[in-house]
Design an enzyme around this catalytic site. Structure first.
Site, mmCIF file in Angstrom:
data_model
loop_
_atom_site.group_PDB
_atom_site.id
_atom_site.type_symbol
_atom_site.label_atom_id
_atom_site.label_comp_id
_atom_site.label_asym_id
_atom_site.label_seq_id
_atom_site.Cartn_x
_atom_site.Cartn_y
_atom_site.Cartn_z
ATOM 1 N N ASP B 385 0.845 -1.187 0.000
ATOM 2 C CA ASP B 385 0.000 0.000 0.000
ATOM 3 C C ASP B 385 0.878 1.232 0.000
ATOM 4 O O ASP B 385 2.026 1.156 0.377
ATOM 5 C CB ASP B 385 -0.739 0.031 1.341
ATOM 6 C CG ASP B 385 -2.165 -0.365 1.176
ATOM 7 O OD1 ASP B 385 -2.571 -0.556 0.034
ATOM 8 O OD2 ASP B 385 -2.848 -0.499 2.201
ATOM 9 N N ASP B 726 -5.253 -2.708 4.518
ATOM 10 C CA ASP B 726 -5.943 -2.373 5.757
ATOM 11 C C ASP B 726 -7.456 -2.477 5.657
ATOM 12 O O ASP B 726 -8.124 -2.734 6.619
ATOM 13 C CB ASP B 726 -5.531 -0.968 6.232
ATOM 14 C CG ASP B 726 -5.583 0.049 5.108
ATOM 15 O OD1 ASP B 726 -6.178 -0.260 4.064
ATOM 16 O OD2 ASP B 726 -5.030 1.149 5.272
ATOM 17 N N ASP B 730 -9.623 -5.443 1.245
ATOM 18 C CA ASP B 730 -8.303 -6.035 1.018
ATOM 19 C C ASP B 730 -8.263 -7.480 1.474
ATOM 20 O O ASP B 730 -7.342 -8.212 1.120
ATOM 21 C CB ASP B 730 -7.235 -5.262 1.796
ATOM 22 C CG ASP B 730 -6.969 -3.915 1.174
ATOM 23 O OD1 ASP B 730 -7.238 -3.773 -0.030
ATOM 24 O OD2 ASP B 730 -6.504 -3.009 1.887
#
EC number: 7.2.2.19
Lengths: 274, 1033
Positions: B385, B726, B730
Site C-alpha cells: 500500500d 488495511d 483487502d
C-alpha cells in the site's frame, strides 16, 4: 492438491538422461569422482577406526581384564545343561532319555580324572592358595570327592536308579577370595518328595581353589565342583521336585539378589518319569 | 459512480469463485456446503437491496418498532439482543480444539511412532499367549513411544495455542462504546449491545458502531475507505440521494469512521448482517495456501520417514531370512524406525519458529501463524500500500513558492527543522495568512505533547498548515486571538476557496485584513498584484508565467498545491464598526494581492527508502498498489526508490524524446505506472507480461479488488507474494497472498483476521526486518535439521550391526529416546539463535521449488559423513567398555545368541571368567551408557560445526551465540544426570559410567570439527567446484 512428485516420464529421465548422459542424476565423470571420494574417505575412516581400536587394545592386559567391577560376586550354574530352562526330564527305565546328560557329564568331568590331574599340585586344605607367579600352579580336585556322583562307581551318575546327579559349580572370577567356609547348600522345595545328598560332604568348597588367576596364567585350573544327588522318597508317588542351591557360609559371596536369580544361587527342576 | 458500484459487487464475485476453485481442487463436491454458500450469496444480494434509505422517518419507526425521540425501551432492546445476538462480527470459524489436538497427535512422524507402539503391544500380546512370563520390555517400549507422541503432540498444540492467544489478546482491544437513546435517556453502552432500531448518536472520531440510517446530521463526513477504497472523506446527511444503498448519503456503515461533524441515526443492521459482516464472512472462504515452510517440513518428513520405513523393512526381511524369530524381527523394525525418526525435531522447529515470531513481534511484525515466519523470508514480491505504509499518513507542507522562488520545507517525521529563508517580508505576510485563514484547532490539553503528535480537529490540509505554522510561528491560537476573526467563508467545492477577515493585531492599524486560500488558479484570478520581497507589484504576464511554471512543477511532484492571497480593506470604506456578512459578501473578493503558493504531500516515512533499497539488494521486487492519483503515486515511488532515480517509464521516454508513447520501445523502460483503468482492460497474459518485464511497477487508482488480481498475477510467476492492506476489501487479497500483512493501527478487523501477520506500526520497513528474520530462520532450521539428522546414523548402526554381526546390542531403544528428547533438544533450539553468516539480505529470495530446506547434500553430508564418523566414535567407546571388562572386540562377533540367552549363566569371557545373564545385562547397559555418552560428546562437536555452513567457526565467533553454550552445558548435565543421578533406575538402562569413558570419543569429536573446517575451507576456496556442489548444504 499440489505435489512435487515427478511425473513418470521424469523418473525415466532421472534413471538415464540420454541428452546429458546422466545416470541417476549424475554423469559418468561425476559418478567416478563421487565413488573415488567415498573410497578415499571411507578408506581413511576405516584406517582411523582400526588405529584407534589398536590404541585401545594396547591399554589391555593379556592376563587380567582391566576392570572386574561388574562381577564382584560369582553366579552359580548347574551341569549338565538341559536344553530349555533348567529342567531335567528323564526316565530311569529308558536309557535314551538320559544318555545326553551322562555324556555331557562324562565330557565335563574328563579334566577331573586322576590322569589328567597328575601334573597338578596337591594343595593344603582350608587355606587360600595365593601365588606370586610368574608360574601359577593349579590345585588338584580329585574326582572321588564327588563320591556317588563321580562316575567312578556308577557310570550312569544315578540316572538309571532314578536318583540323578547334577553338578553345581561356582562361576570363575579372577582374584576372588571367598571368606569363611563356603559351601553349597541344596534343598528340595518339598522335603516329602525327595532329599538331596551333596558331595563333597556338606557341599564344602575348599578355599585352596582360590584365587583364580585367569585363563592365561592359571593353566590347568580346575574349578571346585559340588554334586547334588536327588533321592526321591520311596513313598512319594510324585516324582517331580524343584531344588534350590545356594552358596552359604561365606560373608562375601552374595546369594540374595532381587534382579540376578543366579547370583550365588541356582534353582533347577528334576522330573523323573516312570 | 456506476463503476464503483460494480467494484463493490466484484468482492462478492471474487470470493465466490475462489471458493468454487478451492472446492474443485479438493475434488470433493460438498453439495450442502455449496448450497449454503449460494444461499449466503443470495442473502448478500438481498441485503444490498436494502430499502431503508428510501423510507421516511415515520415508516422507519413502524418498520423497526422504535421511536426516534425516545428510542427503544430497555426491555425491548434486551429482547432483540437475545433474539439477534450481539452486534459483533463472528470471528472466522475456528477448527474445534479437539480436532486441532488430534491433528497434532497424528501429524509428522507421529503416525510412524504410533505404528511402532502398536506393533510393540502386539508383539507382547503374541509373546504373552505363548509364554505368560514374557518380559515386559516391549510393553514399556510401546508405552514410552505412545507417551512421546502424546507429549510432543501436547507441546505442539500448546505452542500453537499460545501463538493464537497472542493474537486473541491483540484483537480484544478496548471495547467500543456507543451513545444510544433508550427509554428517552442518553446512555453510553458497549457497541456490542446495540440492536436494530436503536437510536444512536455519532460524532467526529467515532467508529460507526453498526449500519445506520441517518436521521439528522451536521457537517458529518465519513471515511469509507475500508469499504470502498475511496480515500476522500464522504459527506453524509439525512437525505436519500441514491438508489444504491452504498451510494446514498443517508446510510453509514459499520466499521467505517466518522471524521467530523455529528449525526443521529437508527441502527438498521447489526453484527454479521451488516454489509461489512457479509463481505468479511465471504472473504474468509478464500482458501489458505500451504505455507512454504509447511511444504518444506512435509518434504523433510517424507524423506526421513521414507528412509526409516525402507531401512526398517529391508532389515526386517534380512532378519527373517537370517532365521530370526518374526517377533524379534518386528522388534528390530520398531527399533530401526525409532532410531531413524528425530522425535524431538518437530517440537524444536516449532520452538525455533516461535522464538523468531517473538523477535519479529518486538520489531513490530506480529505473526499470527507460526509458519508464516519463514514465508516472509522467502518472499520475492511485496505488494505494498502507499498511504500509511510507505508514507506517514498525514499531509505535510513540502514546498513553498514566494518571491518567485521555490523553498523546500522539512518533511521528516519530527519536522522541526524548517531551514528555508524566512527573512523576506513576503514570508511574514504568507505566514500570517497560513495561520489565520485556517479553521483547524489543536485539541485542548495537549500543550506538552510534541507539535507533530498533537491531535487536531480539522481536515488533513488544514491540519498540515496549522502544524506547519505552529512550528515556525509559535502559538497560533494566540495569534488568532490577537487578530480577531470577524467573518469567514468556509471552503466549498463551488467556490474552491476559503476566506476570512480579521482585525489586525497592530492597534494603530484600523484596517481589516482579508486572507484567502484555495485552488491556485482560482486565487490567481482574484488577484491583480503580487507581493515580491514584501512589496506589492502589479501582476504582469511574466509574473503570471512564473506562477504557472511553479504551479506545474509542484503539481508534477504529486503535491497538493494551495494559493494564498490577502488584502487590507481600506479603513475609510470599512470602518471598525462595519458589519460583514458572509452570505451577501459585502466586501471585495477581487483585485487582491497574491502572496504565494504552498504545496503539501503525505511524505514517505524516513525509514522506507532504506528498506526499499534493502529489498532490492535482497532480490525482492516491491510493487506499489495504491488508490491514489498516478502522479502522486509515481512521485512517492520515486522518492522512496520503488522507481529508482535513473529508471524511466514509457511515458517519460516519450516526453524526453518528444515522440508518441506508441513509438517508444517498451524494452527501454524499466519502470511502469499502471492505472486501475488500464489494468481493467488487461488480459491475464498481458498482466503476466507486465509483471515479468518491468522490475519497477506502480499500480495507481486501483480498487482494493484489483489487488487480488495483481496478487494472482504475481503468484503465476511462481513468486512468493507478500501483501499489505488495511481495508475490509483487502481481505481477499490478504488471504490469497502467501503472506498477508494487515496494518496494526489503521487496519480493519476483517483485514487483521484475513492476514497472516500484523504490522503493528503500519511501517513498510517492519516487513523488511521480517524478511530478514524469516531468511535467517530458514538458514538456522537447516542447521538444526542437519544437527539432528546426523546422530540418526549413530543410532541406527547399532541395530544393523546387532542383526548382521550379532554383537551384544550397543544401545537400547529407550536410551535412543533420551538422546532425541533429552540431550539434543536445547542444543538444536540454540541453533535458532545463531547470527547470519553473511549478509542474508544480499542474496536472491530462495526458489520455492529448488532451494529446499532439506536437500540431498544436507542429507548425504549428515548421514554419510558426520553421521558415520559419529557412529565409529560411539562404537569405539562401546568396544572399549567391553574389552576392558574382559570381552575383546573379536569375541563379541556372533555372540548375540549366547549373550541374550537367559538360561546361560556361565558365559566365559576372554580371561576365563564366567558371567551370569544379569551380569551380562548390566554390562550391556553400561555399553548403552557408553554408546550414549559417545554420541553425546560427538554431538557437541556436531553442534559447534553446525553454527556455520560456509564460514569458519572462528570467523563466526565461537562465543558469540551464548545459547549454544547453554545447549552444550545442558547436554552434559542431562548425560551426567542420566548416568550418575538415575544410574540405579534399571528401567532406564543407564549405569554409572567410569569417568575416563567420557573422553574416549573426544578425538573423534575433534576429527569431526577438523573435517568440517576443511570442508568449509574448500567450499570457500573453490566456489562452484565439484566440492562446493556436493558438500555445501
Amino acid at each position: 492438491r499440489e505435489s512435487f512428485q515427478p511425473e513418470p516420464g521424469e523418473w525415466k529421465r532421472f534413471i538415464y538422461n540420454p541428452t546429458s548422459g546422466e545416470f541417476l542424476g549424475r554423469t559418468a565423470k561425476s559418478w567416478g569422482l563421487i565413488l573415488l571420494f567415498y573410497l578415499v574417505f571411507y578408506g581413511f575412516l576405516a584406517a582411523l577406526f582400526t588405529f584407534t581400536m589398536w590404541v585401545m587394545l594396547q591399554t589391555l592386559n593379556d592376563e587380567v581384564p582391566k576392570y572386574r567391577d561388574q562381577i564382584p560376586s560369582p553366579g552359580l550354574m548347574v551341569f549338565p545343561k538341559p536344553l530349555s530352562a533348567l529342567e531335567y526330564t528323564f526316565s530311569a527305565s529308558d536309557p535314551s532319555s538320559y544318555r545326553g546328560y551322562i555324556e555331557d557329564l562324562r565330557k565335563f568331568l574328563k579334566p577331573y580324572t586322576l590322569e589328567e590331574q597328575k601334573n597338578l599340585t596337591v594343595c593344603p586344605d582350608g587355606i587360600l592358595s595365593e601365588q606370586k607367579g610368574p608360574v601359577y600352579v593349579a590345585c588338584q580336585f580329585p574326582i572321588f570327592l564327588l563320591q556317588a556322583c563321580s562316575g567312578m562307581s556308577d557310570p550312569d551318575f544315578g540316572y538309571s536308579q532314578g536318583s540323578p546327579c547334577v553338578l553345581v559349580k561356582m562361576n570363575r572370577i579372577i582374584g576372588l577370595k571367598p571368606e569363611g567356609t563356603p559351601r553349597i547348600e541344596c534343598i528340595p522345595k518339598d522335603e516329602n518328595v525327595a532329599s538331596i545328598s551333596t558331595y563333597p560332604n556338606n557341599g564344602i568348597i575348599d578355599l585352596k581353589y582360590f584365587p583364580y588367576y585367569g585363563k592365561k596364567l592359571h593353566v590347568g585350573y580346575l574349578q571346585p565342583l559340588v554334586a547334588a544327588q536327588v533321592i526321591f522318597s520311596a513313598n512319594s508317588t510324585k516324582k517331580e521336585v524343584t531344588v534350590e542351591c545356594k552358596i552359604d557360609g561365606s560373608p562375601n559371596l552374595k546369594n540374595q539378589d532381587d534382579r540376578d536369580k543366579f547370583l550365588g544361587r541356582v534353582a533347577f527342576k528334576i522330573i523323573a518319569r516312570a | 459512480m456506476r463503476q464503483r458500484k460494480l467494484e463493490i459487487y466484484s468482492v462478492e464475485h471474487h470470493a465466490a469463485t475462489d471458493i468454487k476453485k478451492k472446492e474443485g481442487r479438493d475434488g470433493k463436491k460438498d453439495n450442502d456446503l455449496e448450497l449454503k454458500r449460494n444461499q449466503q450469496k443470495e442473502e448478500l444480494k438481498k441485503e444490498l437491496d436494502l430499502d431503508d434509505h428510501k423510507l421516511s422517518n415515520k415508516e422507519l419507526e413502524t418498520k423497526y418498532g422504535t421511536d426516534i425521540i425516545r428510542g427503544l425501551s430497555s426491555t425491548r432492546a434486551a429482547e432483540l439482543l437475545a433474539q439477534n445476538g450481539p452486534n459483533a462480527l463472528t470471528p472466522p470459524k475456528q477448527t474445534p480444539e479437539i480436532i486441532k489436538f488430534l491433528k497434532q497427535m497424528v501429524g509428522g512422524f507421529s503416525i510412524l511412532l504410533w505404528v511402532g507402539a502398536v506393533l510393540c503391544w502386539i508383539a507382547f500380546g503374541i509373546q504373552y499367549v505363548s509364554n505368560p512370563s514374557a518380559s515386559l520390555d516391549s510393553v514399556y517400549l510401546g508405552t514410552v513411544l505412545a507417551v512421546v507422541v502424546i507429549l510432543t503432540g501436547i507441546f505442539a498444540y500448546y505452542q500453537e495455542a499460545k501463538s493464537t492467544n497472542i493474537m486473541a489478546s491483540f484483537c480484544k482491544m478496548i471495547p467500543q462504546q456507543a451513545v444510544v437513546i433508550r427509554d428517552s435517556e442518553k446512555k453510553v453502552i458497549p457497541a456490542e449491545q446495540l440492536v436494530v432500531g436503536d437510536i444512536v448518536e455519532i460524532k467526529g472520531g467515532d467508529q460507526i458502531p453498526a449500519d445506520i440510517r441517518l436521521l439528522s446530521a451536521q457537517g458529518c463526513k465519513v471515511d469509507n475507505s475500508s469499504l470502498t477504497g475511496e480515500s476522500e472523506p464522504q459527506s453524509r446527511s439525512s437525505e436519500f440521494t441514491h438508489e444504491n444503498p452504498l451510494e446514498t448519503k443517508n446510510i453509514t456503515f459499520y466499521s467505517t469512521t466518522c471524521l467530523e461533524g455529528t449525526a443521529t441515526g437508527m441502527v438498521i443492521n447489526t453484527g454479521d448482517r451488516t454489509i461489512i459482516g457479509r463481505i468479511a464472512s465471504l472473504a474468509s472462504g478464500v482458501g489458505n495456501e500451504k505455507t512454504p515452510i509447511a511444504i518444506e517440513i512435509e518434504h523433510f518428513v517424507h524423506i526421513v520417514a521414507g528412509v526409516a520405513v525402507s531401512v526398517g523393512i529391508l532389515f526386517f526381511i534380512i532378519a527373517v531370512c537370517m532365521k530370526y524369530h518374526v517377533l524379534d524381527a518386528i522388534i528390530f523394525l520398531i527399533a530401526i524406525i525409532v532410531a531413524n525418526v528425530p522425535e524431538g525435531l518437530l517440537a524444536t522447529v516449532t520452538v525455533a519458529l516461535s522464538l523468531t515470531a517473538k523477535r519479529m513481534a518486538k520489531k513490530n511484525c506480529l505473526v499470527k501463524n507460526l509458519e508464516a515466519v519463514e514465508t516472509l523470508g522467502s518472499t520475492s514480491i511485496i505488494c505494498s500500500d502507499k498511504t500509511g505504509t510507505l508514507t506517514q499518513n498525514r499531509m505535510t507542507v513540502a514546498h513553498l513558492w514566494f518571491d518567485n522562488q521555490i523553498f523546500v520545507a522539512d518533511t521528516s517525521e519530527d519536522n522541526l527543522n524548517q531551514g528555508f529563508d524566512q527573512s523576506s517580508g513576503t514570508w511574514t505576510s504568507l505566514s500570517k495568512i497560513i495561520a489565520l485563514c485556517n479553521r483547524a484547532e489543536f485539541k485542548p490539553g495537549e500543550e506538552s505533547v510534541p507539535i507533530m503528535k498533537r491531535v487536531v480537529v480539522g481536515d488533513a490540509s488544514e491540519t498540515a498548515l496549522l502544524k506547519f505554522s505552529e512550528v515556525i510561528l509559535g502559538d497560533v491560537m494566540e495569534i488568532r486571538k490577537r487578530n480577531h476573526k470577524v467573518v469567514e467563508i468556509p471552503f466549498n467545492s463551488t467556490n474552491k476557496f476559503q476566506l476570512s477577515i480579521h482585525q489586525t493585531e497592530d492597534p494603530n492599524d484600523k484596517r481589516f485584513l482579508l486572507v484567502m486560500k484555495g485552488a491556485p488558479e482560482r486565487i490567481l484570478e482574484k488577484c491583480s498584484t503580487i507581493m515580491i520581497n514584501g512589496k506589492e507589484q502589479p501582476l504582469d504576464k511574466s509574473m503570471a508565467q512564473a506562477f504557472h511554471t511553479a504551479y506545474m512543477e509542484l503539481g508534477g511532484l504529486g503535491e497538493r498545491v494551495l494559493g494564498f492571497c490577502h488584502f487590507y480593506l481600506p479603513a475609510d470604506e470599512f470602518p471598525e464598526t462595519y458589519s460583514f456578512d458572509s452570505e451577501s459578501m459585502n466586501f471585495p473578493t477581487s483585485n487582491l494581492c497574491f502572496v504565494g503558493l504552498l504545496s503539501m504531500i503525505d511524505p514517505p516515512r524516513s525509514t522506507v527508502p532504506d528498506a526499499v533499497t534493502k529489498c532490492r539488494s535482497a532480490g525482492i521486487k516491491v510493487i506499489m498498489v495504491t488508490g491514489d492519483h498516478p502522479i502522486t503515486a509515481k512521485a512517492i515511488a520515486k522518492s522512496v526508490g520503488i522507481i529508482s532515480a535513473n529508471s524511466e517509464t514509457v511515458e517519460d521516454i516519450a516526453k524526453r524524446c518528444n515522440i508518441a508513447v506508441e513509438q517508444v520501445n517498451k524494452r527501454d523502460a524499466k519502470a511502469a505506472v499502471v492505472t486501475g483503468m488500464e489494468l481493467k482492460d488487461m488480459s491475464p497474459e498481458q498482466l503476466d507480461e507486465l509483471l515479468a518485464n518491468y522490475p519497477e511497477i506502480v499500480f495507481a487508482r486501483t480498487s482494493p479488488q484489483q489487488k487480488l488480481i495483481i496478487v494472482e498475477g504475481c503468484q503465476r510467476q511462481d513468486a512468493v507474494v507478500a501483501v499489505t492492506g488495511d481495508g475490509v476489501n483487502d481481505s481477499p487479497a490478504l488471504k490469497k497472498a502467501d503472506i498477508g500483512g494487515a496494518m496494526g493501527i489503521t487496519g480493519s478487523d476483517a483485514a487483521k483476521n484475513a492476514a497472516d501477520m500484523i504490522l503493528l506500526d503500519d511501517n513498510f520497513s517492519s516487513i523488511v526486518t521480517g524478511v530478514e528474520e524469516g531468511r535467517l530462520i530458514f538458514d538456522n532450521l537447516k542447521k538444526t535439521i542437519a544437527y539432528t539428522l546426523t546422530k540418526n546414523i549413530a543410532e541406527l548402526c547399532p541395530f544393523l550391526i546387532y542383526i548382521i554381526l550379532g554383537l551384544p546390542l550397543p544401545i537400547g531403544t529407550i536410551t535412543l529416546l533420551f538422546i532425541d528428547l533429552g540431550t539434543d533438544i536445547i542444543p538444536s533450539i540454540a541453533l535458532a539463535y545463531e547470527k547470519a553468516e553473511s549478509d542474508i539480505m544480499n542474496r536472491k529470495p530462495r526458489h520455492k521449488k529448488k532451494d529446499r530446506l532439506v536437500n540431498q547434500q544436507l542429507a548425504v553430508y549428515s548421514y554419510l559423513h558426520i553421521g558415520l564418523m559419529q557412529a565409529l566414535g560411539a562404537f569405539l567407546v562401546y568396544f572399549t567398555v567391553y574389552a576392558q571388562q574382559g570381552f575383546r572386540p573379536t569375541s563379541l562377533f556372533h555372540l548375540r545368541i549366547a549373550w541374550d540367552s537367559d538360561h546361560l549363566n556361565d558365559l566365559e569371557d576372554n580371561y576365563g571368567q564366567e558371567w551370569t545373564s544379569y551380569q551380562r545385562q548390566y554390562l550391556e547397559w553400561t555399553g548403552y551408557t557408553a554408546f550414549f555418552v559417545g554420541i553425546m560428546v560427538q554431538q557437541i562437536a556436531d553442534l559447534i560445526i553446525r553454527k556455520t555452513r560456509k564460514n569458519s567457526i572462528f570467523k563466526q565467533g565461537l562465543f558469540r551465540n551464548k545459547v549454544i553454550w547453554v545447549g552444550i552445558a545442558s547436554q552434559i548435565i542431562v548425560a551426567l544426570l542420566l548416568s550418575y543421578g538415575l544410574g540405579s533406575i534399571t528401567a532406564l538402562n543407564f549405569t554409572m559410567l567410569k569417568a575416563q569413558y567420557w573422553f574416549v570419543a573426544v578425538p573423534h569429536a575433534i576429527l569431526i570439527w577438523v573435517y568440517d573446517e576443511m570442508r568449509k575451507l574448500f567450499i570457500r576456496l573453490y566456489p562452484g567446484s565439484w566440492w562446493d556442489k556436493n558438500m555445501y548444504y
